[in-house]
Design an enzyme around this catalytic site. Sequence first.
Site, PDB file in Angstrom:
ATOM      1  N   HIS A 176      30.901  64.176 -36.512  1.00  0.00           N
ATOM      2  CA  HIS A 176      30.965  64.933 -35.529  1.00  0.00           C
ATOM      3  C   HIS A 176      30.775  65.608 -34.857  1.00  0.00           C
ATOM      4  O   HIS A 176      31.749  66.158 -33.999  1.00  0.00           O
ATOM      5  CB  HIS A 176      29.795  66.603 -37.133  1.00  0.00           C
ATOM      6  CG  HIS A 176      29.975  67.973 -36.411  1.00  0.00           C
ATOM      7  ND1 HIS A 176      31.007  68.914 -37.198  1.00  0.00           N
ATOM      8  CD2 HIS A 176      29.329  68.570 -35.645  1.00  0.00           C
ATOM      9  CE1 HIS A 176      31.023  70.252 -36.642  1.00  0.00           C
ATOM     10  NE2 HIS A 176      29.508  69.841 -35.600  1.00  0.00           N
ATOM     11  N   HIS A 193      30.638  67.337 -29.056  1.00  0.00           N
ATOM     12  CA  HIS A 193      30.689  66.955 -27.539  1.00  0.00           C
ATOM     13  C   HIS A 193      30.200  65.915 -26.703  1.00  0.00           C
ATOM     14  O   HIS A 193      28.896  65.969 -25.670  1.00  0.00           O
ATOM     15  CB  HIS A 193      29.222  67.306 -28.045  1.00  0.00           C
ATOM     16  CG  HIS A 193      29.416  69.133 -29.176  1.00  0.00           C
ATOM     17  ND1 HIS A 193      29.750  70.220 -28.273  1.00  0.00           N
ATOM     18  CD2 HIS A 193      29.261  69.445 -30.294  1.00  0.00           C
ATOM     19  CE1 HIS A 193      29.431  71.021 -28.689  1.00  0.00           C
ATOM     20  NE2 HIS A 193      29.466  71.089 -30.066  1.00  0.00           N
ATOM     21  N   LYS A 244      39.945  73.749 -29.572  1.00  0.00           N
ATOM     22  CA  LYS A 244      38.453  73.717 -29.217  1.00  0.00           C
ATOM     23  C   LYS A 244      38.178  75.635 -28.464  1.00  0.00           C
ATOM     24  O   LYS A 244      38.248  75.191 -26.862  1.00  0.00           O
ATOM     25  CB  LYS A 244      36.975  72.748 -28.800  1.00  0.00           C
ATOM     26  CG  LYS A 244      36.177  72.380 -28.471  1.00  0.00           C
ATOM     27  CD  LYS A 244      35.283  72.944 -30.665  1.00  0.00           C
ATOM     28  CE  LYS A 244      33.752  73.067 -30.407  1.00  0.00           C
ATOM     29  NZ  LYS A 244      33.450  72.128 -30.369  1.00  0.00           N
TER      30      LYS A 244
END
Length: 312
Positions: A176, A193, A244
Amino acid sequence: KATVSVLNCASTVAHPAFSTMSCEGRSLDVPLEEACAALWELDENRLEPGVDFELDVQGYTHFSGDRDYARRPLFQRVSEEAFCRPTYEAFKALLDNYNREVGSAERMTSEERAEIIHFMNLICETPVMKYAHAYLVARGEAPEEVGQFKRMLCVLWFRTYQSRRGGPKDSCGFEHVFVGEENDARNTLSGFHNWIQLYLEEQAGRLDYHGYISRNRERPAETAQVLTMQFTAVDAEDGSEDKKPMSTSFIGVSPEFEIALYTVVALLGANEDEDGDKEVTPLVLGEYEVEIHCVKWGRGSDTKIRTCYPSA
């Protein structure tokens, strides 16, 4: 006084406050915020802004923006030498081990398991991870024995869980946070990220940077080490475009720094947000004021990281 050993950090302790303990030349008798600042300073594998990388931040956008304000790639220049560093190479080997689609069960092969072990062995030899381990041991949040600590890290980051109730075990913290996940039904991205993954996907033509996001539209420097942005990526399953709308990443930091920082914050950060499920820890890292957002699942030895990421 009793003499104890924390990894390779010899420490003398006379009181539970660990007032005389240190590791990598840094005190362990400091608040969480200072310990995290020490992690930033100990990241010797971090890329040097303006020397090893340079960004092209281009236009401003916002969370609900539906236009592309960046015609060119985000990464104007990145030193390829960085990717020859052992922890970077080992990190890159992990990025293709996952099915990014939410709801698709993950199945780990023996080769992939070996890659995780190799990565853990390498990062646990770095100063930033040694300090993180020692600090957690001093706070009673990690076993002192290195092998046990590595097993704890594997549970935190690589043990799979169900992202949806009743669904398959389709995700883990590493997937994730660092790899990113896709939702076909909504054409959205979650997690995603890590700057290395962003860079590699952009280089492969699968990621389209749409612009930066900042308070008061303040333009980030081309050498920024924390960046909030919007981007889209090609869905690995059906070739569609997933979005995103807003995401923040550290830029140029080493893989071991992010594992160390997020692990320490996950285990010691304690300020829940208004929703009561996400811990938000304000920090000052170098010149950057950030908040680290973290969600954990499970309890005790089965604690797993659901997400960890910065905001600025």
